[in-house]
Enzyme design. Sequence first.
Site, PDB file in Angstrom:
ATOM      1  N   LYS A 111       2.222 -12.935  -2.151  1.00 34.21           N
ATOM      2  CA  LYS A 111       2.162 -12.222  -3.432  1.00 34.21           C
ATOM      3  C   LYS A 111       0.755 -12.153  -4.018  1.00 34.21           C
ATOM      4  O   LYS A 111       0.412 -11.210  -4.722  1.00 34.21           O
ATOM      5  CB  LYS A 111       3.098 -12.895  -4.442  1.00 34.21           C
ATOM      6  CG  LYS A 111       4.578 -12.908  -4.023  1.00 34.21           C
ATOM      7  CD  LYS A 111       5.251 -11.584  -4.252  1.00 34.21           C
ATOM      8  CE  LYS A 111       6.731 -11.630  -3.859  1.00 34.21           C
ATOM      9  NZ  LYS A 111       7.358 -10.313  -3.901  1.00 34.21           N
ATOM     10  N   GLU A 133       7.469  -8.791 -13.644  1.00 37.30           N
ATOM     11  CA  GLU A 133       8.834  -9.237 -13.425  1.00 37.30           C
ATOM     12  C   GLU A 133       8.797 -10.248 -12.300  1.00 37.30           C
ATOM     13  O   GLU A 133       7.895 -10.202 -11.456  1.00 37.30           O
ATOM     14  CB  GLU A 133       9.724  -8.051 -13.045  1.00 37.30           C
ATOM     15  CG  GLU A 133       9.683  -7.640 -11.565  1.00 37.30           C
ATOM     16  CD  GLU A 133       8.331  -7.154 -11.076  1.00 37.30           C
ATOM     17  OE1 GLU A 133       7.521  -6.698 -11.896  1.00 37.30           O
ATOM     18  OE2 GLU A 133       8.093  -7.234  -9.845  1.00 37.30           O
ATOM     19  N   SER A 400       6.025 -15.291   5.076  1.00 35.63           N
ATOM     20  CA  SER A 400       5.568 -14.788   3.777  1.00 35.63           C
ATOM     21  C   SER A 400       5.362 -15.860   2.719  1.00 35.63           C
ATOM     22  O   SER A 400       4.593 -15.667   1.788  1.00 35.63           O
ATOM     23  CB  SER A 400       6.545 -13.739   3.259  1.00 35.63           C
ATOM     24  OG  SER A 400       7.836 -14.294   3.103  1.00 35.63           O
TER      25      SER A 400
HETATM   26  C1  PLP Z   1       7.995 -15.869  -0.022  1.00 30.65           C
HETATM   27  C2  PLP Z   1       8.559 -14.548  -0.360  1.00 30.65           C
HETATM   28  N1  PLP Z   1       8.818 -13.667   0.614  1.00 30.65           N
HETATM   29  C3  PLP Z   1       9.351 -12.460   0.352  1.00 30.65           C
HETATM   30  C4  PLP Z   1       9.666 -12.080  -0.929  1.00 30.65           C
HETATM   31  C5  PLP Z   1      10.316 -10.752  -1.148  1.00 30.65           C
HETATM   32  O1  PLP Z   1       9.463  -9.772  -1.667  1.00 30.65           O
HETATM   33  P1  PLP Z   1       8.932  -8.602  -0.769  1.00 30.65           P
HETATM   34  O2  PLP Z   1      10.090  -7.999  -0.061  1.00 30.65           O
HETATM   35  O3  PLP Z   1       8.308  -7.673  -1.754  1.00 30.65           O
HETATM   36  O4  PLP Z   1       7.935  -9.156   0.173  1.00 30.65           O
HETATM   37  C6  PLP Z   1       9.403 -12.949  -1.994  1.00 30.65           C
HETATM   38  C7  PLP Z   1       9.717 -12.575  -3.386  1.00 30.65           C
HETATM   39  O5  PLP Z   1       9.697 -13.340  -4.297  1.00 30.65           O
HETATM   40  C8  PLP Z   1       8.843 -14.217  -1.692  1.00 30.65           C
HETATM   41  O6  PLP Z   1       8.584 -15.087  -2.667  1.00 30.65           O
END
Ligand code: PLP
Lengths: 472, 273
Positions: A111, A133, A400
């Site tokens: 993020k 948000e 992620s």
């Molecule tokens: C670690 C992590 N991965 C994925 C996501 C999902 O978001 P996005 O699909 O935009 O990557 C989030 C959302 O809070 C997250 O914290």
Amino acid sequence: MSTDTPPREPLAPSPTGLPEGADLRSAAGPYFGDFGGRFVPEALVAALDELDAAFTQAWADPSFRAELDELHRSYTGRPSILTDAPRFGAHAGGARVLLKREDLNHTGSHKINNVLGQALLTKRMGKRRVIAETGAGQHGVATATAAALMDLECVVYMGERDTERQALNVARMRLLGAEVVPVSTGSRTLKDALNEAMRDWVANVDDTHYLLGTVAGPHPFPTMVRELHRVIGEEARGQVLDVVGRLPDVVVACVGGGSNAMGIFHAFLDDPDVALLGLEAGGDGVATGRHASSITGGAPGVLHGTRSMLLQDEDGQTIESHSISAGLDYPGVGPEHAWLAATGRAQYRPVTDDEAMQALRLLCRTEGIIPAIETAHALAGALQEGRRLGPEGVVLVNLSGRGDKDVDTAARWFDLVSEEDLVASEDLRTDVADEGVHDGPDVVAGGAPQDEGVPPEGPGSRADRGDDRGDR
Amino acid sequence: MSAAATAPGATGTGTSRTGAAIDAARARGGAALVGYLPVGFPDLATSVEAARAMVAEGVDVVELGLPYSDPVMDGPVIQAAAQAALEGGLRVRDVLTAVEQVAETGAAVLVMTYWNPVVRYGVDAWARDLAAAGGAGLITPDLIPDEGADWLAASEAHDLDRVFLVAPSSTPDRLASTAASCRGFVYAASTMGVTGVRAAVGSAAAGLVEATRAAGAERVCVGLGVSSAEQAAEVASFADGVIVGSALVRALGDGGVPAVGSLAAELAAGVHR
Ligand SMILES: Cc1ncc(COP(=O)(O)O)c(C=O)c1O
């Protein structure tokens, strides 16, 4: 209201809508095929135009790029590393599984890539307040972090249900100086937090930037947020070529709004031999109606300013999504993903809560890495893909985020903490309270927003008493 | 794509029913009164009864809200009413029933709806069924004309009014293009914000009405924040119509149909002062 999006007819792969011969990577909105656009109140159009112009200009400006790159190097910790995961891979049909370690970024997830870029842009536009948000709290924490770093006022809207599920992140945001506003309307989750942020933005657009946290929303957000995250795929593509000597067979990522997935997919869009797989939150299973799989289980529609795939009933009312993962618990998805799905360039599949939690534990035990539950959905997909490909296969996973915020959920799911442990820790809290250290109000989920600013100094002040507020 | 020529209710006169109602009210002195209530709050029958009571007490144009799960342009009063209506089981087809029953009074009836329910219903099918129910057209708070090609076509085919919004932040170019896309009137949002009762109507409102007229609008009505006869009179002095929403919804919640009737009567006295 029914709990299931009525089925739609299977669609033939649709044309890309791009000029003949154009790279998929050149798609820049506002439309991605039939998806995207700006379905917003007129009051926001001027702000979106301003943002579009400001971003386009900044992104073409080498000094802006240099400033962001330097922040990423010295603050985020980019480039993020690529980690071979052989013990995990042994469970994935022996395939080579490579983890792109966005969990090692400052604040613990991808993020921050988006947030630092938009916060710099906010300054460039001369605005002094950001709103955001958040679902899991990861985007809220990242936004609060960037706001602290760049001296911006910060208000984060968070569904009341999520403030309860992710109380630690609420405390983090407040510690960083942000105001956290629990949202108690609708389903009290991410979609309602988004509604509330839009309402704030309409009313305060002169001095406020809406720092949207994913590749959804009206143009230019899907394009801008993707641009800010595409560093993930660009780095990873080079790293995989370096360590393997060829491109991966498949790139997998979890999909909530879709920002980490777009970030890693983008660099591979025009590599036809690289499969792209997005894993949606399957909750209890798509067939149960309790899930958050907008592409697999939704239908085209308009929500939060964009035309995309979404969970809706036959009247077009948004259906509440369900997932163990707050960050994936969103009934919509970014329009570029809807387009990639419609054209057949990327595939999307659901992963249930249970499959995700099993994959989470497997990564902990085989590699010593605790992933976020969101990310665990991608890991479950990696296991499936590795088994499909076998030992010759190469699977690139976008790791992620890290799972610190989810330890409580995991402890419950796997029964890791006994009743006695819980009682003991409660006793500890009572002791602390008895010593008079904990004399302030509990900062609990759904409580009044704490907006203390910098604690005052001096005799009798909180700092003087060494009061740490005992925030939970 | 449309069956316009044969659609029942699509009489194809090409004149705006809403515009005619506003012009008639203006001819009586002052401005038109546009009253908003969401269908299904507190239940379908009462919402219809309340809307008819508004008309009896002097509302010229009725705006029936289609309750939606994600009303980003609405403040707490209308949000809560919409949520209650949905929890009470209100369906989109009930809105057409309500339109039919309120249109029997002879008032021009517009439906105010967020865009996704219409997309889901099918834009042309919705226009056809709305026209058949006697509806005058749509107010679309989250649809700008730029994204509304299918609605522009369907409203032409079924002879319906199109009310888009302008805001204090709209540029002269956007005022002109939006005014050109509207039929019936242009909805001027008095303040940058969501629906709700406000102590004062935005000071930008008069200027926005003037600029919208200068950009080519035939009629401009002002909404967001009007709740009292005083405010209604003030807005009536510079606009073609005065739109009242949250105050009527609140009256319905607090005092039922009689309270809606008496507030409508006060407001009507205000606009014709
Ligand atoms: C670690 C992590 N991965 C994925 C996501 C999902 O978001 P996005 O699909 O935009 O990557 C989030 C959302 O809070 C997250 O914290």
